[in-house]
Design a protein around this motif. Sequence first.
Motif, mmCIF file in Angstrom:
data_model
loop_
_atom_site.group_PDB
_atom_site.id
_atom_site.type_symbol
_atom_site.label_atom_id
_atom_site.label_comp_id
_atom_site.label_asym_id
_atom_site.label_seq_id
_atom_site.Cartn_x
_atom_site.Cartn_y
_atom_site.Cartn_z
ATOM 1 N N VAL A 224 45.570 30.632 48.397
ATOM 2 C CA VAL A 224 46.826 31.256 48.323
ATOM 3 C C VAL A 224 46.660 32.352 47.571
ATOM 4 O O VAL A 224 46.271 32.600 46.372
ATOM 5 N N VAL A 225 47.086 33.873 48.115
ATOM 6 C CA VAL A 225 46.920 34.842 47.298
ATOM 7 C C VAL A 225 48.082 35.997 47.207
ATOM 8 O O VAL A 225 48.731 36.100 48.089
ATOM 9 N N ARG A 226 48.722 35.819 46.191
ATOM 10 C CA ARG A 226 50.009 36.457 45.715
ATOM 11 C C ARG A 226 50.038 37.903 44.810
ATOM 12 O O ARG A 226 49.377 37.685 43.664
ATOM 13 N N LEU A 227 50.207 38.697 45.162
ATOM 14 C CA LEU A 227 50.598 40.022 44.528
ATOM 15 C C LEU A 227 51.851 40.410 44.110
ATOM 16 O O LEU A 227 52.626 40.811 44.985
ATOM 17 N N GLU A 228 52.054 40.680 42.818
ATOM 18 C CA GLU A 228 53.303 41.111 42.367
ATOM 19 C C GLU A 228 53.352 42.202 41.437
ATOM 20 O O GLU A 228 52.734 42.421 40.696
ATOM 21 N N SER A 229 54.457 43.136 41.525
ATOM 22 C CA SER A 229 54.535 44.238 40.528
ATOM 23 C C SER A 229 56.140 44.772 40.355
ATOM 24 O O SER A 229 57.036 44.588 41.471
ATOM 25 N N SER A 230 56.285 44.873 39.214
ATOM 26 C CA SER A 230 57.894 45.334 38.810
ATOM 27 C C SER A 230 57.769 46.461 37.683
ATOM 28 O O SER A 230 56.914 46.619 37.005
#
Length: 345
Positions: A224-230
């Motif tokens: 599982v590969v998840r990339l997040e930015s805020s």
Amino acid sequence: MSTIIQVGIVGFGLSGRYFHAPFLSINPRFHLKKIASSRPDAVHEFDSSIEWVATADELFADPSIDLVFICTPNETHVDYARRALEHKKHVVVEKPFATSEREANQLLELAQQQGCIATAYQNRRWDSDFLTIKRLLNAGALGTLVEYEGRYDRYSPVNVNARTWKEQPGVGRGNLYNLGPHILDQALHLFGAPDSVQAAIRIIRPNSLINDYFDIKLGYADKVVRLESSLLVYHNALRYSLHGTEGSFIKSGLDVQEERLRLNQLPGEASWGTEPQDRWGTLYRNGQSEQLESEQGNYTPFYDNLYEAIVNKAEPAITPNDIRQLARVIDLALESSQTQQVMPF
């Protein structure tokens, strides 16, 4: 071309002034000759020996310039890079390399026709935290990796009185094009092309005119590969979270190089890129936890490789295939967010 590469920069904002100019100025194999910018005072303040011109066309017309760095607003990257290539200049394009996969392909094809290098600036491959992760994965410290999460957050509330181009809507604008290429490139560099792309791209800040949040899942059969930015995270507490069959690695904080460059420090001293202990990550395995000293970050290898690619025909660190994959993922992320569907790669 002599063995010293003559360099021009188009644009002298954050990227040109604080990322490229310092590394180019201390590397004896490059000579930063000319800068096209609307800020002549900033150019002369950095180094009075550098020639200033008002327009990119003046820089492109200089036959002595071998290599051009494009450090302008996102939507202008392709046009400036195309014009530089038409003048037989090698080009390094700030991220995003292009605002679509189609444009990226067109630019790469032109570079090939002209016999020139066209590559993207993906400096975050040489951040201390990412180098540390590569070391751990190469050593098998986590066993078989099953989950990878990368975050790149900032606290940047909208200032309605500011006129920065990065906060204005338009093609190539928004956080997906700003911070997205960094953490997407890192994941693609580690794991290769995904099977699918699923994304949620949103506006979460009051008064924001651009997308400022994204959550992207890259589909792989074995992990599982998840990339997040805020842009509305006040405390940047989580950078990476990796879980494997034999352990986990958790990392906070950001690489120190940008901080030091903004303080007008020049790279080169022995301590450059050394992360303070309070930013080191923690390895959990065998019922124990261990704080791991981070690898030393340094963007210099990007420039060293660039020299070798231009002079000695080495493969660029950021290859045409890398550039195409990243552009395709961004296109698919936008489509996935709009259609609320999982997009096959």
